[in-house]
Design a protein around this motif. Structure first.
Motif, PDB file in Angstrom:
ATOM      1  N   THR A  36       0.831  -1.210   0.000  1.00  0.00           N
ATOM      2  CA  THR A  36       0.000   0.000   0.000  1.00  0.00           C
ATOM      3  C   THR A  36       0.864   1.257   0.000  1.00  0.00           C
ATOM      4  OG1 THR A  36      -1.745  -1.175   1.175  1.00  0.00           O
ATOM      5  CG2 THR A  36      -1.841   1.218   1.233  1.00  0.00           C
ATOM      6  N   ALA A  37       1.929   1.261   0.779  1.00  0.00           N
ATOM      7  CA  ALA A  37       2.832   2.417   0.829  1.00  0.00           C
ATOM      8  C   ALA A  37       3.513   2.633  -0.515  1.00  0.00           C
ATOM      9  CB  ALA A  37       3.864   2.224   1.933  1.00  0.00           C
ATOM     10  N   LYS A  38       3.931   1.567  -1.167  1.00  0.00           N
ATOM     11  CA  LYS A  38       4.573   1.684  -2.482  1.00  0.00           C
ATOM     12  C   LYS A  38       3.599   2.260  -3.508  1.00  0.00           C
ATOM     13  CE  LYS A  38       7.967  -2.033  -2.021  1.00  0.00           C
ATOM     14  NZ  LYS A  38       8.362  -3.383  -2.487  1.00  0.00           N
ATOM     15  N   GLU A  39       2.358   1.802  -3.476  1.00  0.00           N
ATOM     16  CA  GLU A  39       1.341   2.311  -4.398  1.00  0.00           C
ATOM     17  C   GLU A  39       1.089   3.803  -4.162  1.00  0.00           C
ATOM     18  OE1 GLU A  39      -2.190  -0.092  -4.017  1.00  0.00           O
ATOM     19  OE2 GLU A  39      -1.114  -1.915  -4.607  1.00  0.00           O
ATOM     20  N   ARG A  40       1.011   4.204  -2.892  1.00  0.00           N
ATOM     21  CA  ARG A  40       0.811   5.620  -2.571  1.00  0.00           C
ATOM     22  C   ARG A  40       1.984   6.460  -3.046  1.00  0.00           C
ATOM     23  NH1 ARG A  40      -0.049   6.835   3.284  1.00  0.00           N
ATOM     24  NH2 ARG A  40      -0.046   8.937   2.442  1.00  0.00           N
ATOM     25  N   LEU A  41       3.199   5.955  -2.874  1.00  0.00           N
ATOM     26  CA  LEU A  41       4.385   6.685  -3.307  1.00  0.00           C
ATOM     27  C   LEU A  41       4.383   6.893  -4.816  1.00  0.00           C
ATOM     28  CD1 LEU A  41       7.141   7.982  -2.750  1.00  0.00           C
ATOM     29  CD2 LEU A  41       8.148   5.706  -2.961  1.00  0.00           C
ATOM     30  N   VAL A  42       4.142   5.822  -5.553  1.00  0.00           N
ATOM     31  CA  VAL A  42       4.125   5.923  -7.013  1.00  0.00           C
ATOM     32  C   VAL A  42       2.990   6.835  -7.474  1.00  0.00           C
ATOM     33  CG1 VAL A  42       3.749   4.627  -9.154  1.00  0.00           C
ATOM     34  CG2 VAL A  42       5.293   3.735  -7.410  1.00  0.00           C
ATOM     35  N   GLY A  43       1.825   6.727  -6.843  1.00  0.00           N
ATOM     36  CA  GLY A  43       0.677   7.557  -7.215  1.00  0.00           C
ATOM     37  C   GLY A  43       0.865   9.022  -6.882  1.00  0.00           C
ATOM     38  N   GLY A  44       1.748   9.322  -5.939  1.00  0.00           N
ATOM     39  CA  GLY A  44       1.973  10.704  -5.533  1.00  0.00           C
ATOM     40  C   GLY A  44       3.223  11.314  -6.120  1.00  0.00           C
ATOM     41  N   MET A  45       3.788  10.649  -7.146  1.00  0.00           N
ATOM     42  CA  MET A  45       5.038  11.113  -7.719  1.00  0.00           C
ATOM     43  C   MET A  45       4.844  11.541  -9.166  1.00  0.00           C
ATOM     44  SD  MET A  45       8.670   9.069  -7.970  1.00  0.00           S
ATOM     45  CE  MET A  45       8.368   8.287  -6.419  1.00  0.00           C
ATOM     46  N   ASN A  46       5.418  12.673  -9.502  1.00  0.00           N
ATOM     47  CA  ASN A  46       5.417  13.168 -10.869  1.00  0.00           C
ATOM     48  C   ASN A  46       6.811  12.947 -11.428  1.00  0.00           C
ATOM     49  OD1 ASN A  46       5.463  14.790 -13.214  1.00  0.00           O
ATOM     50  ND2 ASN A  46       3.860  16.084 -12.368  1.00  0.00           N
ATOM     51  N   MET A  47       6.891  12.246 -12.524  1.00  0.00           N
ATOM     52  CA  MET A  47       8.192  11.927 -13.112  1.00  0.00           C
ATOM     53  C   MET A  47       8.519  12.931 -14.218  1.00  0.00           C
ATOM     54  SD  MET A  47       9.036   8.696 -11.844  1.00  0.00           S
ATOM     55  CE  MET A  47       9.876   7.814 -13.106  1.00  0.00           C
ATOM     56  N   MET A  48       9.709  13.484 -14.140  1.00  0.00           N
ATOM     57  CA  MET A  48      10.280  14.297 -15.208  1.00  0.00           C
ATOM     58  C   MET A  48       9.508  15.591 -15.498  1.00  0.00           C
ATOM     59  SD  MET A  48      12.810  12.327 -15.624  1.00  0.00           S
ATOM     60  CE  MET A  48      13.666  12.988 -17.022  1.00  0.00           C
ATOM     61  N   ALA A  49       8.966  16.215 -14.484  1.00  0.00           N
ATOM     62  CA  ALA A  49       8.306  17.516 -14.662  1.00  0.00           C
ATOM     63  C   ALA A  49       9.374  18.582 -14.897  1.00  0.00           C
ATOM     64  CB  ALA A  49       7.491  17.868 -13.424  1.00  0.00           C
ATOM     65  N   THR A  50       8.990  19.647 -15.536  1.00  0.00           N
ATOM     66  CA  THR A  50       9.889  20.788 -15.657  1.00  0.00           C
ATOM     67  C   THR A  50       9.841  21.570 -14.348  1.00  0.00           C
ATOM     68  OG1 THR A  50       8.206  22.321 -16.482  1.00  0.00           O
ATOM     69  CG2 THR A  50       9.385  20.979 -18.135  1.00  0.00           C
ATOM     70  N   TYR A  51      10.801  22.438 -14.163  1.00  0.00           N
ATOM     71  CA  TYR A  51      10.800  23.251 -12.946  1.00  0.00           C
ATOM     72  C   TYR A  51       9.544  24.115 -12.883  1.00  0.00           C
ATOM     73  CZ  TYR A  51      11.835  26.714  -9.459  1.00  0.00           C
ATOM     74  OH  TYR A  51      11.737  27.527  -8.361  1.00  0.00           O
ATOM     75  N   ASP A  52       9.170  24.726 -14.002  1.00  0.00           N
ATOM     76  CA  ASP A  52       7.983  25.581 -14.018  1.00  0.00           C
ATOM     77  C   ASP A  52       6.712  24.793 -13.670  1.00  0.00           C
ATOM     78  OD1 ASP A  52       9.406  27.891 -14.598  1.00  0.00           O
ATOM     79  OD2 ASP A  52       9.193  27.635 -16.763  1.00  0.00           O
TER      80      ASP A  52
END
Length: 129
Positions: A36-52
């Motif tokens: 469950t913790a791993k799923e929450r982490l992945v779901g709450g992560m944005n990969m490769m966003a720009t700084y803006d």
């Protein structure tokens, strides 16, 4: 002895089997919590966003109201001056340098999302509340 596993209800266990059953139940519970913790982490992560993109999202971020990703895994050139600027501009800091993606060489050939220089590794940025 009675045990409750999830929402299935109580289960009666013979006294001689308590230690074996308790171990199985605790192992199962630990596995469930970790998954469950791993799923929450992945779901709450944005990969490769720009700084803006990160800055805009975090400026709109209120801990009790924001339902978007709160962590940003980005290519980063470690620089204390730039990290301080980011902290001043959008209150985000490096939360960690995930070993799994850095050992896999994910930052190789990428540019830092803030400075545009060659990235030294991947960093996880976010805000503390």
């Amino acid at each position: 002895f009675k045990t409750r596993v999830g929402s299935e209800g109580k289960e009666t266990v013979a006294l001689g089997d308590v230690s074996v059953r308790a171990t199985k139940v605790l192992d199962s519970l630990q596995e469930y919590l970790l998954d469950t913790a791993k799923e929450r982490l992945v779901g709450g992560m944005n990969m490769m966003a720009t700084y803006d993109q990160m800055k805009e999202a975090l400026e709109a971020d209120e801990a009790s109201e924001y339902d978007g990703p709160g962590l940003y895994l980005v290519p980063w050139k470690c620089d204390a001056v730039n990290e301080e600027k980011i902290k001043e501009e959008c209150k985000a800091t490096v939360r960690c340098y995930p070993t799994d993606v850095n050992e896999a060489g994910m930052a190789e050939g990428k540019k830092c999302f803030y400075s545009g220089e060659d990235a030294t590794h991947m960093a996880l940025f976010g805000r503390a509340f």
